[in-house]
Write an enzyme that holds these catalytic residues in place. Structure first.
Site, mmCIF file in Angstrom:
data_model
loop_
_atom_site.group_PDB
_atom_site.id
_atom_site.type_symbol
_atom_site.label_atom_id
_atom_site.label_comp_id
_atom_site.label_asym_id
_atom_site.label_seq_id
_atom_site.Cartn_x
_atom_site.Cartn_y
_atom_site.Cartn_z
ATOM 1 N N HIS A 96 0.480 1.787 -14.530
ATOM 2 C CA HIS A 96 0.229 3.150 -14.049
ATOM 3 C C HIS A 96 -1.235 3.476 -14.294
ATOM 4 O O HIS A 96 -1.754 3.206 -15.373
ATOM 5 C CB HIS A 96 1.118 4.136 -14.805
ATOM 6 C CG HIS A 96 0.747 5.571 -14.592
ATOM 7 N ND1 HIS A 96 0.693 6.139 -13.335
ATOM 8 C CD2 HIS A 96 0.406 6.554 -15.466
ATOM 9 C CE1 HIS A 96 0.330 7.413 -13.445
ATOM 10 N NE2 HIS A 96 0.147 7.691 -14.731
ATOM 11 N N HIS A 98 -4.700 6.317 -12.967
ATOM 12 C CA HIS A 98 -5.119 7.504 -12.213
ATOM 13 C C HIS A 98 -6.312 7.123 -11.336
ATOM 14 O O HIS A 98 -7.296 7.854 -11.250
ATOM 15 C CB HIS A 98 -5.477 8.650 -13.149
ATOM 16 C CG HIS A 98 -4.286 9.296 -13.792
ATOM 17 N ND1 HIS A 98 -4.329 10.539 -14.371
ATOM 18 C CD2 HIS A 98 -3.004 8.881 -13.926
ATOM 19 C CE1 HIS A 98 -3.128 10.835 -14.856
ATOM 20 N NE2 HIS A 98 -2.306 9.843 -14.600
ATOM 21 N N ASP A 121 -0.513 -7.709 4.548
ATOM 22 C CA ASP A 121 -0.467 -8.906 3.701
ATOM 23 C C ASP A 121 0.273 -8.626 2.394
ATOM 24 O O ASP A 121 0.717 -9.557 1.713
ATOM 25 C CB ASP A 121 -1.897 -9.362 3.333
ATOM 26 C CG ASP A 121 -2.573 -10.085 4.482
ATOM 27 O OD1 ASP A 121 -1.869 -10.632 5.360
ATOM 28 O OD2 ASP A 121 -3.820 -10.106 4.503
ATOM 29 N N HIS A 170 0.591 13.328 -8.826
ATOM 30 C CA HIS A 170 0.274 12.629 -10.080
ATOM 31 C C HIS A 170 -0.557 11.372 -9.802
ATOM 32 O O HIS A 170 -1.777 11.419 -9.927
ATOM 33 C CB HIS A 170 1.581 12.330 -10.816
ATOM 34 C CG HIS A 170 1.401 11.720 -12.172
ATOM 35 N ND1 HIS A 170 2.411 11.636 -13.089
ATOM 36 C CD2 HIS A 170 0.321 11.143 -12.752
ATOM 37 C CE1 HIS A 170 1.965 11.045 -14.192
ATOM 38 N NE2 HIS A 170 0.706 10.735 -14.005
ATOM 39 N N TYR A 228 0.900 -19.293 3.891
ATOM 40 C CA TYR A 228 -0.421 -18.923 3.391
ATOM 41 C C TYR A 228 -0.639 -19.529 2.017
ATOM 42 O O TYR A 228 0.275 -19.560 1.201
ATOM 43 C CB TYR A 228 -0.543 -17.397 3.313
ATOM 44 C CG TYR A 228 -1.870 -16.934 2.773
ATOM 45 C CD1 TYR A 228 -2.940 -16.704 3.618
ATOM 46 C CD2 TYR A 228 -2.042 -16.750 1.410
ATOM 47 C CE1 TYR A 228 -4.158 -16.296 3.121
ATOM 48 C CE2 TYR A 228 -3.262 -16.337 0.904
ATOM 49 C CZ TYR A 228 -4.313 -16.109 1.756
ATOM 50 O OH TYR A 228 -5.513 -15.707 1.261
#
Ligand SMILES: [Zn+2]
Length: 241
Positions: A96, A98, A121, A170, A228
């Site tokens: 997580h 910001h 992709d 958030h 790939y």
């Protein structure tokens, strides 16, 4: 010596990647790693600056958020991480941040449209954005409810295909089969948000990528016949990176 030393080391390394990748400022953000065999998670301690972190500072909790080992309190977002681990059975890490472009889209309450092949992709659909949380839930078990908001948004969506989400107002959460992949997905989430912002600045009416191109780019990297990248030592095609 801690029996969780290796797990703490991996969690520390993932957390230290976040400032290096330009994804966090100050104490924002957190990465965690799970050891499913032992039922524990290593996560960044709450409120400690990255520059001062050492591997031993990582906090060990179980999947019900009980402290197992560590001298600090775990990240305040721990309950969101553990709910994701309990719900998404094959993930090995959660991140997580910001990071600014992802936060901007989260604040705009907009899913990020799939506009080009760089996006395709990595995932075959728009980057989802959650709904709003009610005042009652905000006043309750907020971090657990943040996790539930993500799960609500993933009804009908595959967490394997779409390893990232914006929490409205958030910011971003991302995950992956491995902790390293979770960090990579969180950095790509920021990059895809940045590219989409620039695209829509140049042309607010830029079209979504054609479905045939979405399918081509997603499938050649992630589909059963992916081609790939290089062959892995175990003989599978290396479509993951
Ligand atoms: Zn946050």
């Amino acid at each position: 010596m801690s029996s969780y030393r290796d797990l703490k080391e991996i969690a520390w390394e993932c957390n230290m990647q976040l400032p290096r990748l330009g994804l966090v400022l100050h104490t924002f953000g957190n990465a965690s790693v799970i050891d499913r065999a032992r039922g524990v998670v290593a996560i960044k301690p709450s409120g400690l600056p990255y520059a001062e972190l050492v591997a031993e500072d990582m906090v060990i909790v179980d999947l019900q958020n009980n402290p197992v080992e560590g001298k600090y309190r775990p990240s305040s977002d721990t309950k969101t991480h553990t709910l994701l681990y309990r719900s998404f059975a094959s993930i090995g890490g959660v991140v997580h941040t910001h990071s600014p472009y992802a936060v901007a889209w989260a604040q705009a309450r907009r899913p990020v449209p799939i506009l080009g092949t760089t996006h395709a992709d990595h995932l075959p659909c728009d980057i989802p954005c959650t709904g709003e949380m009610s005042d009652a839930l905000i006043a309750g078990d907020y971090e657990e409810e943040t996790g539930k908001l993500i799960l609500e948004r993933f009804k009908g969506l595959s967490y394997r295909e779409t390893p990232m989400v914006l929490v409205a107002g958030h910011g971003p959460f991302a995950w992956g089969e491995t902790p390293e992949r979770a960090v990579y997905n969180c950095s790509m989430l920021e990059e895809l948000c940045r590219i989409a912002t620039l695209t829509l600045e140049i042309n607010p009416d830029a079209p979504r990528l054609k479905q045939t191109l979405i399918d081509k780019h997603y499938q050649r990297k992630h589909g059963p016949a992916s081609y790939y990248g290089q062959e892995n030592p175990d003989g599978k095609t290396g479509g993951k990176q």
